[in-house]
Design an enzyme around this catalytic site. Structure first.
Site, short mmCIF file in Angstrom:
data_model
loop_
_atom_site.label_atom_id
_atom_site.label_comp_id
_atom_site.label_asym_id
_atom_site.label_seq_id
_atom_site.Cartn_x
_atom_site.Cartn_y
_atom_site.Cartn_z
N GLY A 12 59.21 52.88 54.76
CA GLY A 12 58.31 54.03 54.66
C GLY A 12 57.16 53.76 53.70
N ASP A 13 56.22 54.71 53.67
CA ASP A 13 55.07 54.65 52.76
C ASP A 13 54.17 53.44 53.02
OD1 ASP A 13 56.18 56.89 51.43
OD2 ASP A 13 57.48 55.55 50.29
N LYS A 16 50.85 54.82 56.98
CA LYS A 16 50.71 55.27 58.39
C LYS A 16 49.65 56.37 58.53
CE LYS A 16 55.13 56.08 58.43
NZ LYS A 16 55.61 55.39 57.22
N ASN A 38 59.79 65.46 54.53
CA ASN A 38 60.17 64.34 53.67
C ASN A 38 59.08 63.26 53.71
OD1 ASN A 38 60.81 63.91 56.38
ND2 ASN A 38 62.68 62.77 55.99
N GLY A 40 55.28 61.67 53.65
CA GLY A 40 54.08 61.96 52.86
C GLY A 40 52.98 61.02 53.33
N HIS A 41 52.06 61.54 54.10
CA HIS A 41 51.00 60.69 54.64
C HIS A 41 49.68 61.02 53.94
CE1 HIS A 41 53.45 60.01 58.59
NE2 HIS A 41 54.03 59.54 57.52
N ARG A 142 75.10 71.58 66.97
CA ARG A 142 74.71 72.65 67.91
C ARG A 142 74.73 74.03 67.26
NH1 ARG A 142 78.02 69.66 71.42
NH2 ARG A 142 78.83 69.04 69.41
N GLN A 221 58.57 57.87 57.98
CA GLN A 221 59.49 56.92 57.33
C GLN A 221 59.25 55.49 57.90
OE1 GLN A 221 61.09 60.07 58.55
NE2 GLN A 221 60.32 60.79 56.61
N THR A 296 54.59 60.32 47.46
CA THR A 296 53.67 61.39 47.83
C THR A 296 54.41 62.72 47.88
OG1 THR A 296 52.63 59.75 49.24
CG2 THR A 296 51.94 62.00 49.58
N THR A 298 57.70 63.31 46.42
CA THR A 298 58.55 63.64 45.27
C THR A 298 57.95 63.19 43.94
OG1 THR A 298 59.67 61.53 45.53
CG2 THR A 298 60.66 63.41 46.67
N ASP A 330 44.38 44.82 49.27
CA ASP A 330 43.58 44.78 48.03
C ASP A 330 44.46 44.87 46.78
OD1 ASP A 330 43.90 47.43 49.29
OD2 ASP A 330 43.14 48.16 47.37
N SER A 410 43.93 46.93 56.12
CA SER A 410 43.40 47.97 55.25
C SER A 410 43.18 47.35 53.87
CB SER A 410 44.40 49.13 55.19
OG SER A 410 44.06 49.99 54.15
N VAL A 411 41.96 47.49 53.37
CA VAL A 411 41.62 46.82 52.11
C VAL A 411 41.21 47.80 51.00
CG1 VAL A 411 41.01 44.57 53.10
CG2 VAL A 411 39.29 46.39 53.03
#
Ligand code: IMP
Length: 421
Positions: A12-13, A16, A38, A40-41, A142, A221, A296, A298, A330, A410-411
């Site tokens: 995760g993290d 995304k 849960n 964090g984007h 259910r 995640q 992000t 918690t 970076d 991604s830089v």
């Protein structure tokens, strides 16, 4: 047009949110298919930081629909806080559509999450304490209550009473919380507000597939937190891998044409569980501080370490990555040496594949290939060939090792600090 899935290739993290936001510009739809708040984007647009937990990143574009699929668990309080935050920043959120089949998270799910973590003691998972696990447990049992149940007060009450009855027997310590009077007004409080957003999200996607604009599915995640394929039991409680897209959104699997694995140029993990390439000394601190590696959702400091090629290959096997995105490149700037884990050493045996036996993974020691670092700031570079040579070598090796092309790099933090590879 076909479906592209963005999958976290680690724990995760991976960034995304930023990648999804970048790709959503041209998309008909961005959709979340699993998990809840849960996740964090983080998306940074013109210097302004947005932390999204439930709403997919397409929300920033009026022409793109932002869908919350049936596979999600949704806390209505968290949802409306997020909508308010976006509306306060000038995003009207009229493009949000929510599946009535998604399950609700109630405040008592959060209490149960906290209680279960306490009960686990030293084996605590380190959950986000948002009630995700307990809500998915209700779904599997259910006894879950869905978004659509908020539209009928009688049905809602019946289901909730029965749910709470079982819970009171199971968790006597929470009897004060498990009382219908705390939640009886949910249909008025949330149902009426949610009604305009409710839609048959599966049909919306099926219709969009006839248009020429792509559908982006934003994973939450990462592969190693997947309920089946992750480092169980230190995982989340939903399926997060590419297969979950079909069930979490109601689309035929053959519509998925691209699966993009997103990896940081290093690795992080929040919560408990094994992490062979973790660096607890200077390197870990460097990565945490340079990469702002704090949760992000918690705010917890993330555990940091070197990139792990074994799990990237494992993720490729499960998800079938057609391409990769490398984020936070970076952050490595300034390190003299960069390491890439290409195998594990288990009691003198070299393992090239992720071991299914948790005992082996627990004892696995990383076997590293070393790369030279670089010192030049790369954040404004727009072409891969303009990156420092050492940096290019690292990326070339990553591609060769995973046998997967890198589509994007991604830089920097900003949405547009990206190199199309
Ligand atoms: P839960 O999803 O809150 O039940 O937490 C289970 C595990 O997944 C914990 O180790 C969490 O730290 C981790 N986790 C859940 N969501 C995320 C996420 O979005 N990023 C990173 N770790 C996560």
């Amino acid at each position: 047009m076909s479906v592209t899935v963005l999958i976290g290739a680690q724990w995760g993290d991976e960034g995304k949110g930023k990648v999804s936001c970048y790709l959503s510009r041209k998309a008909a739809i961005t959709a979340r298919y699993s998990g809840g708040h849960n996740a964090g984007h983080t998306v940074i647009i013109s210097g302004k930081k947005f932390k999204l937990h439930l709403i997919p990143s397409g929300v920033f574009y009026e022409e793109t629909l932002a869908l919350l699929g049936n596979g999600m668990v949704i806390d209505p309080e968290a949802l409306f806080q997020e909508i308010q935050m976006l509306q306060d920043s000038g995003y009207p959120c009229k493009n949000i559509k929510i599946s009535p089949l998604a399950h609700l998270i109630f405040p008592f799910h959060r209490e149960i999450d906290v209680l279960m973590e306490k009960t686990r003691g030293k084996n605590a998972i380190g959950t986000t304490r948002k009630g995700i696990g307990p809500a998915y447990s209700d779904k599997a049992e259910r006894s879950g209550i869905r978004i659509c149940d908020l539209l009928d007060k009688k049905i809602f009450k019946e289901k909730l009473l029965s749910n709470l009855q079982t819970k009171r027997e199971r968790y006597p310590a929470l009897n004060g919380v498990l009382n219908i009077r705390h939640f009886a007004d949910f249909p008025e409080r949330y149902g009426e507000k949610l009604a305009p957003y409710m839609s048959d999200t599966s049909k919306i996607i099926q219709d969009a597939l006839k248009s020429k604009r792509p559908v982006i599915c934003e994973g939450a995640q990462g592969t190693m937190l997947d309920l089946d394929f992750g480092t169980y039991p230190f995982v989340t409680s939903s399926d997060v891998t590419a297969g979950a897209v079909a069930t979490g959104l109601g689309i035929p699997p053959q519509e998925i044409k691209k699966v993009i694995g997103i990896t940081k140029a290093y690795t992080t993990r929040v919560g408990a569980g094994d992490f062979p390439t973790e660096e607890k000394g200077k390197v870990g601190t460097f990565l945490r501080e340079h990469g702002c590696e704090y949760g992000t959702t918690t705010g917890r400091p993330r555990r940091c370490g070197w990139i792990d090629g074994v799990i990237l290959k494992y993720g490729k096997k499960i998800n079938g990555y057609s391409g990769m995105v490398v984020t936070k490149l970076d952050v490595l700037t300034g390190l003299n040496e960069i390491k890439f884990c290409e195998a594990y050493n288990y009691q003198g045996n070299i393992l090239k594949e992720f071991p299914y036996n948790p005992k082996i993974f627990h004892e696995a020691e990383p076997v590293y290939r070393s790369f030279k670092g670089w010192g030049r700031d790369i954040r404004e570079i727009k072409r891969r060939r303009d990156l420092p040579k050492a940096c290019q070598k690292f990326l070339d090796f990553l591609e060769e090792f995973t046998e997967t092309p890198i589509d994007l790099i991604s830089v920097g933090e900003e949405r547009d600090q990206v190199i199309q590879s």
